[in-house]
Each structure stands twice: as structure tokens, then as C-alpha cells.
Design an enzyme around this catalytic site. Structure first.
Site, PDB file in Angstrom:
ATOM      1  N   LYS A  39      -3.010  -9.397  10.266  1.00 35.07           N
ATOM      2  CA  LYS A  39      -2.141  -8.243  10.542  1.00 35.07           C
ATOM      3  C   LYS A  39      -2.701  -6.938   9.970  1.00 35.07           C
ATOM      4  O   LYS A  39      -2.438  -5.876  10.515  1.00 35.07           O
ATOM      5  CB  LYS A  39      -0.744  -8.495   9.981  1.00 35.07           C
ATOM      6  CG  LYS A  39      -0.706  -8.470   8.465  1.00 35.07           C
ATOM      7  CD  LYS A  39       0.667  -8.737   7.879  1.00 35.07           C
ATOM      8  CE  LYS A  39       0.587  -8.568   6.372  1.00 35.07           C
ATOM      9  NZ  LYS A  39       1.608  -9.278   5.630  1.00 35.07           N
ATOM     10  N   ARG A 134      11.667  -9.750  -1.842  1.00 35.67           N
ATOM     11  CA  ARG A 134      11.562  -9.541  -0.399  1.00 35.67           C
ATOM     12  C   ARG A 134      12.172 -10.781   0.245  1.00 35.67           C
ATOM     13  O   ARG A 134      13.324 -11.093  -0.015  1.00 35.67           O
ATOM     14  CB  ARG A 134      10.109  -9.258   0.025  1.00 35.67           C
ATOM     15  CG  ARG A 134      10.039  -8.502   1.359  1.00 35.67           C
ATOM     16  CD  ARG A 134       8.618  -8.172   1.803  1.00 35.67           C
ATOM     17  NE  ARG A 134       7.851  -9.349   2.193  1.00 35.67           N
ATOM     18  CZ  ARG A 134       6.585  -9.309   2.610  1.00 35.67           C
ATOM     19  NH1 ARG A 134       5.941  -8.156   2.672  1.00 35.67           N
ATOM     20  NH2 ARG A 134       5.955 -10.419   2.953  1.00 35.67           N
TER      21      ARG A 134
END
Ligand SMILES: *Cc1c(COP(=O)(O)O)cnc(C)c1O
Length: 363
Positions: A39, A134
Site C-alpha cells: 500500500k 487503532r
């Protein structure tokens, strides 16, 4: 259009493959399977290809369209979705990927139904949040219950592991203690379901510190690695680890000089706001030599993250399409049409490989 023009990013595939091989070797020596994360470079298929040629078997990314593109390019391998899925993308998750990281029962249920529809068995790794705040289960009991539920009740989902992510939001370090919390959780699940988990996934590039220090808990057998392979910069720059056997110049930005002039260093006139509505401070250093480059924030995000080869220049700022550079103390003399070279950090990399204006050149 001259597609060999500027600005461009040059990607050295051989240097990248070298990094893949070195890091993968280190992982294999420590009993670790690595997922090669693409990514950071916008999922470019040729990046995925270097991972595969360097010995990596699993490609990971946060974005399904990148998986789609890699498959279309012909890269047949195991794909892992490393951002927990959106419920709206469940169909594509099952279609395009083999494994996904998960933290919500509702999504896992939807994955199960979709996998049944597609006559597949989709694999999941349950994420635990060990303090970075997260993704992942905070409540360990809830995670263990979810694991049992998958194991006993879901026919089209296979629980293949547990994982965690640190160092992203909360800046938490993957210390030996932290990772041992993950191992304990894995063992608690294994006890409940009566079998070993395939993956105990101990994080991202920051967890390479444990391999370099030689104190990775033995049960950690999987890492998801992007930055440490693509750039090999953060562990060196931030934590002083010796990364000298890896290339930190796989990616280079090249931009062209479009104006060279001597100008005041302080704006002249009544000061309002800049093109982003901000009110920066300007220091008056008198008249200085400066230049403009034909590249801007649209292409790389934050100009402070550019790493110049010429250490004498100073990036003063940037608008969407211009970069303003002080060259009073530059190492060389610049003229119109000259090409400036920058190295890249992780935050810049994703922009520079995603911008429509930036040519991607493989060298
Ligand atoms: C981005 C990401 C990674 C890879 O991180 P790097 O620091 O680039 O190695 C691994 N796991 C998850 C969940 C991620 O979001």
C-alpha cells in the site's frame, strides 16, 4: 504527451528485490512468514512482483482495488486485506482476497454469508488492540469468545490467527513484553479451540526491531512488512538501527527547475493568508537566490518530507503545483531545465506513486 517527462518517480526494482530478499531471509531464519505490504507505493503491481520474486508468498494491502490490479497484472498468490473490511466491500473481500484482518462480529458474519454464497472458505486473523488504539479488540474475553464462535459456528470462515498493530496511532513500541501479550492471547485461544493457530501476527516494520535485537518471542511467526522493505529508512532514522545492508534509495523523485531568480526572502506588501488559508511566519534574510520546481503538494503531500540530494538547498514551501527552494547556499549552480533529485520517506511515497502528474519510471 511526452511520457518520459517530469516530475517523475524512478523505482529501482533490483534494489527493491534485494531488500525483499534480505528481510525475508531474516524472517525465515526466525521462523517468520512475511506478508509483503504494497500500500505504501499505491499497490503498484511491479512492486508486488518484486516481493514474489524475492521469496514472499503473501501480498498485503489496505485497498481492494490494488489487489484487483495486481491480479489483473497476473500476480497469482495469496492476498491479505490488512485494513479491517468495510461492510460495503465484503463481497469483494471474499472474491479478491484469501485472508483478512478483522475485529467486528457483524463484519465476520457478513463475510461468512458471502463466502457461503461464493462457495469459499475465507480466512480471518482476529486483531487485538494492545494499546496503540487503532483497530482490534480491547476486551480480550470478547476476542476469545469471537474466536470460539468462528471455530464452532461459522462454516465458511476459518480462524487462522491473531494479530496486533502498534506504532500507528498511539506510537506504542513492539517491545518483547507487548508481543508476549499477543502470544498469551494466542495460547488462550488455542486452549479453547484445541488446535494451533497458523498465524501469530506480530505487527509491521517496527516489529523488525525485535528481529534485529534477537528478542522476538518464539511464537510470533508472522509480520506484515511495508516500509522496512520499500524504504528501509524509519528504523535507521528514528531508532538508529543499522539498515546498511538494505537500499534506502529504491525510490527517487526527480523534478525540473522552472524559474531561477534573486528575490526578497520576506513577502512584500500587506500580509494576508497563503493559498491554503494559513498565516505562516516569514523570516527576512534579505535578497536570496531561489528557484521554482514544477512539482507541488498535489504530487507529494508535505514539502518538509522531501529529502534533497543537494544538502545546501532549503525547501521554503510549496503550493499545489510549485515547490519554492532557496539556493543561496546550494552545492551547485542551478539553471532552467535542471533536474533536482529527492529521496523519499514513507509519507511521501504514497502520494508520489498515486499522482496522475508524476510519471513512474522503472530503472
Ligand atoms: C500499513 C500496515 C502494515 C505495514 O506497515 P509498515 O510500517 O509499512 O511495515 C502492517 N499492518 C497493518 C495493519 C497496516 O495497516
Amino acid at each position: 504527451m511526452n511520457n518520459l517527462g517530469y516530475p517523475r518517480v524512478e523505482i529501482n526494482l533490483e534494489k527493491l528485490k534485494h531488500n525483499v530478499m534480505k528481510v525475508n531471509e531474516k524472517c525465515v531464519d526466525n521462523g517468520i512468514t512475511m506478508t509483503g505490504v504494497i500500500k505504501g507505493a499505491n499497490g503498484l503491481p511491479l512492486i508486488a512482483k518484486q516481493y514474489i520474486e524475492g521469496g514472499v508468498k503473501i501480498i498485503g494491502t489496505s485497498r481492494l482495488d490494488q489487489v484487483f490490479n495486481c491480479k489483473k497484472f497476473g500476480i497469482e498468490t495469496t492476498y491479505m486485506l490488512i485494513r479491517i473490511p468495510m461492510i460495503s466491500e465484503v463481497k469483494d473481500v471474499v472474491e479478491l482476497t484469501d485472508i483478512s484482518l478483522n475485529s467486528e462480529v457483524e463484519i465476520i458474519k457478513a463475510l461468512n454469508m458471502e463466502a457461503r454464497r461464493q462457495d469459499k472458505k475465507h480466512k480471518v486473523i482476529l486483531m487485538t488492540d494492545l494499546g496503540d488504539l487503532r483497530e482490534g479488540y480491547w476486551d480480550k474475553e470478547e476476542l476469545i469468545k469471537t474466536a470460539e464462535w468462528i471455530e464452532n459456528d461459522l462454516h465458511n470462515i476459518r480462524l487462522v490467527g491473531v494479530g496486533t498493530n502498534v506504532g500507528c496511532y498511539g506510537s506504542i513500541l513492539p517491545t518483547n513484553n507487548k508481543l508476549n501479550e499477543l502470544v498469551e492471547l494466542a495460547e488462550a485461544i488455542e486452549e479453547k479451540i484445541g488446535r494451533e493457530l497458523e498465524f501469530v501476527s506480530g505487527g509491521a516494520t517496527s516489529s523488525l526491531m525485535r528481529l534485529w535485537d534477537g528478542d522476538m518471542p518464539k511464537r510470533i511467526n508472522h509480520l506484515r512488512l511495508g516500509e522496512g522493505v520499500l524504504l528501509a529508512r524509519d528504523l535507521d532514522v528514528v531508532y538508529n538501527y543499522d539498515m546498511s545492508n538494505l537500499n534506502n534509495d529504491v525510490f527517487k523523485i526527480k523534478a525540473e527547475v522552472i524559474e531561477v531568480k534573486r528575490k526578497p526572502s520576506h513577502p512584500v506588501g500587506e500580509v494576508g493568508v497563503d493559498c491554503f488559508g494559513h498565516r505562516p511566519e516569514y523570516i527576512d534574510r534579505g535578497m536570496r537566490d531561489r528557484m521554482l520546481l514544477g512539482i507541488g503538494r498535489v504530487d507529494y503531500g508535505d514539502p518538509d518530507e522531501l529529502i534533497s540530494k543537494d544538502k545546501g538547498i532549503e525547501i521554503l514551501g510549496a503550493s499545489s503545483d510549485h515547490t519554492i527552494v532557496d539556493i543561496e547556499d546550494a552545492e551547485r549552480k542551478y539553471k532552467i531545465g535542471d533536474i533536482l533529485e529527492f529521496e523519499v520517506c514513507y509519507a511521501t511515497l504514497v502520494y508520489i506513486t498515486s499522482s496522475n502528474n508524476v510519471k513512474i519510471i522503472y530503472v
